[in-house]
Design an enzyme around this catalytic site. Structure first.
Site, PDB file in Angstrom:
ATOM      1  N   PRO A  29       0.786  -1.225   0.000  1.00  9.47           N
ATOM      2  CA  PRO A  29       0.000   0.000   0.000  1.00  9.47           C
ATOM      3  C   PRO A  29       0.826   1.288   0.000  1.00  9.47           C
ATOM      4  O   PRO A  29       1.857   1.375   0.668  1.00  9.47           O
ATOM      5  CB  PRO A  29      -0.831  -0.097   1.289  1.00  9.47           C
ATOM      6  CG  PRO A  29      -0.183  -1.139   2.102  1.00  9.47           C
ATOM      7  CD  PRO A  29       0.488  -2.077   1.152  1.00  9.47           C
ATOM      8  N   ASN A  30       0.321   2.212  -0.783  1.00 11.92           N
ATOM      9  CA  ASN A  30       0.839   3.587  -0.910  1.00 11.92           C
ATOM     10  C   ASN A  30       2.118   3.679  -1.726  1.00 11.92           C
ATOM     11  O   ASN A  30       2.557   4.782  -2.051  1.00 11.92           O
ATOM     12  CB  ASN A  30       1.035   4.240   0.472  1.00 11.92           C
ATOM     13  CG  ASN A  30      -0.275   4.403   1.198  1.00 11.92           C
ATOM     14  OD1 ASN A  30      -1.219   4.953   0.639  1.00 11.92           O
ATOM     15  ND2 ASN A  30      -0.366   3.891   2.407  1.00 11.92           N
ATOM     16  N   ARG A  76       5.589  12.010  -3.496  1.00 11.29           N
ATOM     17  CA  ARG A  76       5.548  12.660  -2.184  1.00 11.29           C
ATOM     18  C   ARG A  76       6.692  12.131  -1.330  1.00 11.29           C
ATOM     19  O   ARG A  76       7.230  11.060  -1.597  1.00 11.29           O
ATOM     20  CB  ARG A  76       4.212  12.358  -1.469  1.00 11.29           C
ATOM     21  CG  ARG A  76       3.005  12.979  -2.157  1.00 11.29           C
ATOM     22  CD  ARG A  76       1.739  12.741  -1.353  1.00 11.29           C
ATOM     23  NE  ARG A  76       1.872  13.216   0.018  1.00 11.29           N
ATOM     24  CZ  ARG A  76       1.644  14.469   0.411  1.00 11.29           C
ATOM     25  NH1 ARG A  76       1.269  15.372  -0.457  1.00 11.29           N
ATOM     26  NH2 ARG A  76       1.786  14.806   1.671  1.00 11.29           N
ATOM     27  N   TYR A  84      11.606   8.561   0.572  1.00  9.89           N
ATOM     28  CA  TYR A  84      11.465   7.471  -0.401  1.00  9.89           C
ATOM     29  C   TYR A  84      12.140   7.733  -1.748  1.00  9.89           C
ATOM     30  O   TYR A  84      12.110   6.869  -2.622  1.00  9.89           O
ATOM     31  CB  TYR A  84       9.974   7.162  -0.613  1.00  9.89           C
ATOM     32  CG  TYR A  84       9.287   6.718   0.667  1.00  9.89           C
ATOM     33  CD1 TYR A  84       9.626   5.508   1.261  1.00  9.89           C
ATOM     34  CD2 TYR A  84       8.324   7.505   1.290  1.00  9.89           C
ATOM     35  CE1 TYR A  84       9.020   5.089   2.442  1.00  9.89           C
ATOM     36  CE2 TYR A  84       7.703   7.108   2.465  1.00  9.89           C
ATOM     37  CZ  TYR A  84       8.058   5.889   3.039  1.00  9.89           C
ATOM     38  OH  TYR A  84       7.465   5.481   4.204  1.00  9.89           O
ATOM     39  N   ASN A 102       7.978  -5.713  -0.843  1.00  7.17           N
ATOM     40  CA  ASN A 102       7.910  -4.587   0.077  1.00  7.17           C
ATOM     41  C   ASN A 102       6.437  -4.461   0.460  1.00  7.17           C
ATOM     42  O   ASN A 102       5.638  -3.914  -0.306  1.00  7.17           O
ATOM     43  CB  ASN A 102       8.397  -3.301  -0.585  1.00  7.17           C
ATOM     44  CG  ASN A 102       8.352  -2.124   0.390  1.00  7.17           C
ATOM     45  OD1 ASN A 102       7.732  -2.215   1.450  1.00  7.17           O
ATOM     46  ND2 ASN A 102       9.002  -1.029   0.035  1.00  7.17           N
ATOM     47  N   ALA A 152       3.078  -0.766   4.825  1.00  7.06           N
ATOM     48  CA  ALA A 152       2.678  -0.811   6.242  1.00  7.06           C
ATOM     49  C   ALA A 152       2.131  -2.179   6.656  1.00  7.06           C
ATOM     50  O   ALA A 152       2.099  -2.492   7.860  1.00  7.06           O
ATOM     51  CB  ALA A 152       1.663   0.288   6.521  1.00  7.06           C
ATOM     52  N   ASP A 171       1.394 -15.691   6.552  1.00  3.70           N
ATOM     53  CA  ASP A 171       0.884 -17.054   6.313  1.00  3.70           C
ATOM     54  C   ASP A 171       0.991 -17.417   4.836  1.00  3.70           C
ATOM     55  O   ASP A 171       1.361 -18.543   4.489  1.00  3.70           O
ATOM     56  CB  ASP A 171      -0.579 -17.173   6.771  1.00  3.70           C
ATOM     57  CG  ASP A 171      -0.722 -17.222   8.293  1.00  3.70           C
ATOM     58  OD1 ASP A 171       0.297 -17.431   8.991  1.00  3.70           O
ATOM     59  OD2 ASP A 171      -1.854 -17.033   8.775  1.00  3.70           O
ATOM     60  N   GLU A 225      12.686  -9.484   1.670  1.00  2.00           N
ATOM     61  CA  GLU A 225      11.874  -8.333   2.119  1.00  2.00           C
ATOM     62  C   GLU A 225      12.695  -7.071   1.883  1.00  2.00           C
ATOM     63  O   GLU A 225      13.861  -7.011   2.284  1.00  2.00           O
ATOM     64  CB  GLU A 225      11.582  -8.519   3.615  1.00  2.00           C
ATOM     65  CG  GLU A 225      10.822  -7.388   4.261  1.00  2.00           C
ATOM     66  CD  GLU A 225      10.616  -7.659   5.773  1.00  2.00           C
ATOM     67  OE1 GLU A 225      10.914  -8.780   6.263  1.00  2.00           O
ATOM     68  OE2 GLU A 225      10.182  -6.710   6.454  1.00  2.00           O
ATOM     69  N   HIS A 255      12.759  -2.797   2.179  1.00  2.00           N
ATOM     70  CA  HIS A 255      12.198  -1.508   2.595  1.00  2.00           C
ATOM     71  C   HIS A 255      13.087  -0.403   2.052  1.00  2.00           C
ATOM     72  O   HIS A 255      14.315  -0.467   2.203  1.00  2.00           O
ATOM     73  CB  HIS A 255      12.092  -1.406   4.124  1.00  2.00           C
ATOM     74  CG  HIS A 255      11.173  -2.438   4.667  1.00  2.00           C
ATOM     75  ND1 HIS A 255       9.815  -2.357   4.501  1.00  2.00           N
ATOM     76  CD2 HIS A 255      11.422  -3.609   5.285  1.00  2.00           C
ATOM     77  CE1 HIS A 255       9.258  -3.431   5.015  1.00  2.00           C
ATOM     78  NE2 HIS A 255      10.207  -4.219   5.499  1.00  2.00           N
ATOM     79  N   ARG A 297      13.361   4.752  12.277  1.00  4.14           N
ATOM     80  CA  ARG A 297      12.096   5.487  12.262  1.00  4.14           C
ATOM     81  C   ARG A 297      11.273   5.133  13.516  1.00  4.14           C
ATOM     82  O   ARG A 297      11.806   4.645  14.500  1.00  4.14           O
ATOM     83  CB  ARG A 297      11.359   5.194  10.947  1.00  4.14           C
ATOM     84  CG  ARG A 297      12.181   5.631   9.728  1.00  4.14           C
ATOM     85  CD  ARG A 297      11.447   5.379   8.429  1.00  4.14           C
ATOM     86  NE  ARG A 297      10.262   6.220   8.307  1.00  4.14           N
ATOM     87  CZ  ARG A 297       9.326   6.054   7.365  1.00  4.14           C
ATOM     88  NH1 ARG A 297       9.449   5.074   6.468  1.00  4.14           N
ATOM     89  NH2 ARG A 297       8.281   6.858   7.308  1.00  4.14           N
TER      90      ARG A 297
HETATM   91  O1  CA2 Z   1      10.498   1.902   3.715  1.00  2.00           O
HETATM   92  C1  CA2 Z   1       9.643   1.227   3.158  1.00  2.00           C
HETATM   93  O2  CA2 Z   1       9.791   0.748   2.028  1.00  2.00           O
HETATM   94  C2  CA2 Z   1       8.300   0.989   3.843  1.00  2.00           C
HETATM   95  O3  CA2 Z   1       7.907  -0.352   3.571  1.00  2.00           O
HETATM   96  C3  CA2 Z   1       7.328   1.966   3.221  1.00  2.00           C
HETATM   97  C4  CA2 Z   1       5.947   1.961   3.878  1.00  2.00           C
HETATM   98  C5  CA2 Z   1       6.074   2.094   5.390  1.00  2.00           C
HETATM   99  O4  CA2 Z   1       4.782   1.969   5.983  1.00  2.00           O
HETATM  100  C6  CA2 Z   1       6.998   1.041   5.966  1.00  2.00           C
HETATM  101  O5  CA2 Z   1       7.094   1.248   7.360  1.00  2.00           O
HETATM  102  C7  CA2 Z   1       8.380   1.152   5.341  1.00  2.00           C
HETATM  103  C8  CA2 Z   1       5.110   3.140   3.385  1.00  2.00           C
HETATM  104  C9  CA2 Z   1       5.023   3.269   1.922  1.00  2.00           C
HETATM  105  C10 CA2 Z   1       4.467   4.617   1.605  1.00  2.00           C
HETATM  106  O6  CA2 Z   1       4.998   4.995   0.383  1.00  2.00           O
HETATM  107  C11 CA2 Z   1       4.926   6.304   0.052  1.00  2.00           C
HETATM  108  C12 CA2 Z   1       5.742   6.701  -0.963  1.00  2.00           C
HETATM  109  C13 CA2 Z   1       5.742   8.014  -1.359  1.00  2.00           C
HETATM  110  C14 CA2 Z   1       4.898   8.920  -0.744  1.00  2.00           C
HETATM  111  C15 CA2 Z   1       4.072   8.512   0.274  1.00  2.00           C
HETATM  112  C16 CA2 Z   1       4.076   7.179   0.674  1.00  2.00           C
END
Ligand code: CA2
Length: 146
Positions: A11-12, A19, A24, A75, A78, A88, A99, A101, A108
């Site tokens: 997700p996201n 953003r 990121y 990846n 969240a 599972d 995995e 990130h 963090r």
């Molecule tokens: O660091 C990572 O790759 C995470 O998996 C990214 C997740 C976060 O919840 C994990 O704790 C760590 C969040 C992805 C959100 O991605 C965005 C990218 C650009 C702008 C906003 C969100």
């Protein structure tokens, strides 16, 4: 036969490059898929890259990977920190799981320090930016063809 690797983003991550570039980076999810496909071609691995904001869809892709993939680079976003269901599903996959990130999750908030997925992952990369996907892919290639 050419090995297949699934690159699954949660997700996201469709917002990558749009953003929070300080966390990121500037690459988009399409850039990540394209660079992995290019690298995969040089390593002899066919890449199937996908992203979803929905837990069930991610689980369905992991089930699909059971039938055709030698490895999964995931990846889970969240869902990393919440999803026993994704753990599972990965436990039912016999191949290699890495995995990834993008950010250094251990630097963090405390809630990002625990990962259900790490209980299954054969390797974890965090904090290498989007390059982490390529590093995982190189490692997968060396495991598949030592
Ligand atoms: O660091 C990572 O790759 C995470 O998996 C990214 C997740 C976060 O919840 C994990 O704790 C760590 C969040 C992805 C959100 O991605 C965005 C990218 C650009 C702008 C906003 C969100």
């Amino acid at each position: 036969m050419t090995a297949i690797a699934y690159i699954i983003n949660g997700p996201n991550l469709n917002l990558l490059g749009q953003r929070e570039p300080q966390i990121y980076g500037h690459e988009t999810i399409e850039d990540v898929a394209a660079s992995c496909e290019t690298l995969g071609a040089t390593l002899g691995i066919k890449i199937k890259a996908m992203q979803s904001n929905h837990e069930g869809q991610i689980i369905d892709w992991i089930h699909e990977a059971r039938l055709e993939a030698a490895g999964i680079i995931i990846n889970p976003g969240a869902f990393t920190h919440t999803s026993i269901a994704i753990l599972d599903a990965l436990n039912a996959f016999d191949g290699t799981v890495f995995e990834v990130h993008i950010s250094q999750v251990h630097k963090r908030e405390a809630f990002r320090h625990h990962s259900y997925v790490s209980l299954r992952a054969d390797g974890v990369i965090a904090g290498f930016g989007t390059e982490g996907y390529e590093l995982a892919l190189r490692r997968l290639a060396s495991i598949l063809a030592p």
